[in-house]
Design a protein around this motif. Sequence first.
Motif, PDB file in Angstrom:
ATOM      1  N   SER A  36      11.216  23.233   0.177  1.00  0.00           N
ATOM      2  CA  SER A  36      12.008  22.670  -0.213  1.00  0.00           C
ATOM      3  C   SER A  36      11.959  22.057  -0.649  1.00  0.00           C
ATOM      4  N   THR A  37      11.249  20.429  -0.631  1.00  0.00           N
ATOM      5  CA  THR A  37      11.504  19.320  -1.136  1.00  0.00           C
ATOM      6  C   THR A  37      10.154  19.281  -1.937  1.00  0.00           C
ATOM      7  N   ALA A  38      10.238  18.187  -2.700  1.00  0.00           N
ATOM      8  CA  ALA A  38       8.811  17.991  -3.433  1.00  0.00           C
ATOM      9  C   ALA A  38       7.786  17.549  -2.284  1.00  0.00           C
ATOM     10  N   CYS A  39       8.510  16.528  -1.216  1.00  0.00           N
ATOM     11  CA  CYS A  39       7.199  16.236  -0.329  1.00  0.00           C
ATOM     12  C   CYS A  39       6.699  17.486   0.143  1.00  0.00           C
ATOM     13  N   LYS A  40       7.160  19.101   0.799  1.00  0.00           N
ATOM     14  CA  LYS A  40       6.178  19.586   1.410  1.00  0.00           C
ATOM     15  C   LYS A  40       6.292  21.107   0.625  1.00  0.00           C
ATOM     16  N   SER A  41       4.942  21.203   1.149  1.00  0.00           N
ATOM     17  CA  SER A  41       4.016  22.834   0.777  1.00  0.00           C
ATOM     18  C   SER A  41       5.366  23.669   1.881  1.00  0.00           C
TER      19      SER A  41
ATOM     20  N   VAL B 213       4.806  19.443   5.685  1.00  0.00           N
ATOM     21  CA  VAL B 213       5.311  18.200   5.109  1.00  0.00           C
ATOM     22  C   VAL B 213       3.322  17.921   4.118  1.00  0.00           C
ATOM     23  N   LYS B 214       3.635  17.170   3.497  1.00  0.00           N
ATOM     24  CA  LYS B 214       1.763  17.615   1.902  1.00  0.00           C
ATOM     25  C   LYS B 214       1.545  16.305   2.619  1.00  0.00           C
ATOM     26  N   THR B 215      -0.334  16.221   2.832  1.00  0.00           N
ATOM     27  CA  THR B 215      -0.771  15.504   2.859  1.00  0.00           C
ATOM     28  C   THR B 215      -1.540  14.921   1.192  1.00  0.00           C
TER      29      THR B 215
ATOM     30  N   PRO C 133       0.633  -0.961   0.203  1.00  0.00           N
ATOM     31  CA  PRO C 133      -0.129   0.058   0.098  1.00  0.00           C
ATOM     32  C   PRO C 133       1.341   0.963  -0.011  1.00  0.00           C
ATOM     33  N   ALA C 134       0.705   2.354  -0.341  1.00  0.00           N
ATOM     34  CA  ALA C 134       1.137   3.275  -0.683  1.00  0.00           C
ATOM     35  C   ALA C 134       1.868   3.839   1.268  1.00  0.00           C
ATOM     36  N   TRP C 135       2.455   5.104   1.385  1.00  0.00           N
ATOM     37  CA  TRP C 135       2.948   5.668   1.856  1.00  0.00           C
ATOM     38  C   TRP C 135       2.358   6.160   2.670  1.00  0.00           C
ATOM     39  N   SER C 136       1.251   6.714   3.964  1.00  0.00           N
ATOM     40  CA  SER C 136       0.408   7.766   4.010  1.00  0.00           C
ATOM     41  C   SER C 136       1.281   8.653   5.431  1.00  0.00           C
ATOM     42  N   THR C 137       0.869   9.611   5.219  1.00  0.00           N
ATOM     43  CA  THR C 137       0.795  10.364   6.994  1.00  0.00           C
ATOM     44  C   THR C 137       0.873   9.628   8.293  1.00  0.00           C
ATOM     45  N   ASP C 138      -0.025   9.254   8.021  1.00  0.00           N
ATOM     46  CA  ASP C 138      -0.250   8.303   9.217  1.00  0.00           C
ATOM     47  C   ASP C 138       0.216   7.538   9.755  1.00  0.00           C
ATOM     48  N   TRP C 139       1.756   7.278   8.755  1.00  0.00           N
ATOM     49  CA  TRP C 139       2.280   6.736   9.627  1.00  0.00           C
ATOM     50  C   TRP C 139       3.886   7.137  10.112  1.00  0.00           C
ATOM     51  N   ILE C 140       4.026   7.994   9.861  1.00  0.00           N
ATOM     52  CA  ILE C 140       4.618   8.865  10.568  1.00  0.00           C
ATOM     53  C   ILE C 140       4.693   8.954  12.554  1.00  0.00           C
ATOM     54  N   SER C 141       5.517   8.260  12.844  1.00  0.00           N
ATOM     55  CA  SER C 141       5.315   8.223  14.542  1.00  0.00           C
ATOM     56  C   SER C 141       5.408   9.744  14.922  1.00  0.00           C
ATOM     57  N   GLU C 142       4.623  10.031  16.075  1.00  0.00           N
ATOM     58  CA  GLU C 142       4.322  10.757  17.467  1.00  0.00           C
ATOM     59  C   GLU C 142       5.981  11.253  17.805  1.00  0.00           C
TER      60      GLU C 142
END
Length: 157
Positions: free
Chosen positions: A135-140, A154-156, A80-89
Amino acid sequence: MTTAQVVDLVAAVRDPELRVVTIGELGIVRDVAVRDDRVTVTITPTYSGCPAMDMIRSDIEAALHAAGFAEVAVDTVLSPAWSTDWISEPGRRKLAEAGIAPPAAGGHRPVSLSLTVRCPRCGSPDTEELSRFGSTACKSLRRCRACLEPFDAVKTL
């Protein structure tokens, strides 16, 4: 070295674009399999065109070779595609402390209202997107209207 120690070693590799978090905290490490002196690591990119994947793969290989593993394989899976839900606390906290607004947990659920990104410096919800690409493609790139400071978010999806 136990499998748990190898998992910890791999998870401790820093993300080359978001240097304040590790790939474990970012949630891209999917599996680590150890068999004798061979390690196979499975990772999922934050998005399918992520330019950092080659460096992440190289950094994982270097860490495992330095730990004495002769054979190292790093496999990439997209589903499955990565999700920002996978970022730890701890990862979310480190992003905020570095001035990068982490996405809210569970941010992929549909909502019927407009959500804002809180400023990581002053906490104000009164922010605006300046550019979809930071500054990188995964951020706005965003700006706080309260303290007027620009910040990455970090983009969602």
